[in-house]
Enzyme design. Sequence first.
Site, PDB file in Angstrom:
ATOM      1  CB  SER A 262      -0.898   0.036   1.247  1.00 34.82           C
ATOM      2  OG  SER A 262      -1.724  -1.090   1.326  1.00 34.82           O
TER       3      SER A 262
ATOM      4  CG  ASP B 137       3.030  10.039   7.212  1.00 37.74           C
ATOM      5  OD1 ASP B 137       3.659  10.226   8.282  1.00 37.74           O
ATOM      6  OD2 ASP B 137       1.947  10.582   6.954  1.00 37.74           O
TER       7      ASP B 137
ATOM      8  CG  HIS C  28      -0.743   6.748   6.032  1.00 36.21           C
ATOM      9  ND1 HIS C  28      -1.927   6.038   6.106  1.00 36.21           N
ATOM     10  CD2 HIS C  28      -0.728   7.317   4.791  1.00 36.21           C
ATOM     11  CE1 HIS C  28      -2.588   6.175   4.974  1.00 36.21           C
ATOM     12  NE2 HIS C  28      -1.885   6.941   4.164  1.00 36.21           N
TER      13      HIS C  28
ATOM     14  CE  LYS D  22      -0.610  -3.786   4.124  1.00 39.59           C
ATOM     15  NZ  LYS D  22      -0.713  -5.096   3.465  1.00 39.59           N
TER      16      LYS D  22
END
Length: 290
Positions: free
Chosen positions: A170, A175, A178, A192
């Site tokens: 993704s 960040d 996020h 991830k």
Amino acid sequence: MRLSSPFKAPPLRPPCHRVLPSMRVPRRAGLAVSASAAGSPPTVLVTGAGGRTGQIVYKKLKERADQFVARGLVRTPDSKGKIGGGDDVFIGDIRDPGSIAPAIDGIDALIILTSGVPKMKPGFDPSKGGRPEFYFEEGSDPEQVDWIGQKNQIDAAKSIGVKQIVLVGSMGGTDINHPLNKLGNGNILVWKRKAEQYLADSGVPYTIIRAGGLQDKDGGVRELIVGKDDEILKTETKTIARADVAEVCIQALLFEEAKFKAFDLASKPEGEGTPTTDFKSVFAQIATRF
């Protein structure tokens, strides 16, 4: 040399690139063509094949039986039944390397679409305003699924000499603050990103696709946009149809230009630009390895 840490946001770089349908760079054929020349289509395993994007990838592979031998990996018998229940669909838990070994044995390529899924805490009433709260079931948090589970898949595929791994992630991983990281306090994009780094360091030919906001819309009718370092998130074109992500996963197996590449992926709104059909040019214009 080790690539940048998934826990640190890299500096901003030049803007993302629009996919130009006319760009063509001659290169060698990819996995499917090479395997076909050798006499048999490559066997491709889709993990997370019971998910909304995974189902599309598995179906597309089945529809191209002249190019690929499809396999799917799901976690439950219900998920297996949902995608047809064929003998080419295996049941296993990516957190348990032994349970996924039969599915991985003998494959030529792996498409990873597994992901931790947050659940909404009960009791939320939208009529009262506020925001819902989320949690991850015990043992199914992003560290277990998006890091350890993906690492297990990469290790297993590498151990049998797999020729390519396509990993769908993704956008947003640069960040640490996020909003997706705050869901259930799971830091899902952090884990991830760590799995992506592990794949990039593995030595196995890879394609890392960091998709924008996924939409349940028809594919093949939009111009795709590729970028890096989450620059696309600063634009108005930061979503993409699941069907288009699925197509890019499969196209990545067809072209050498897709190997050892990592990129963000979104699309223009339907009706703007020219629908992307020249996937070779998509991969050829990407220069980022991570």
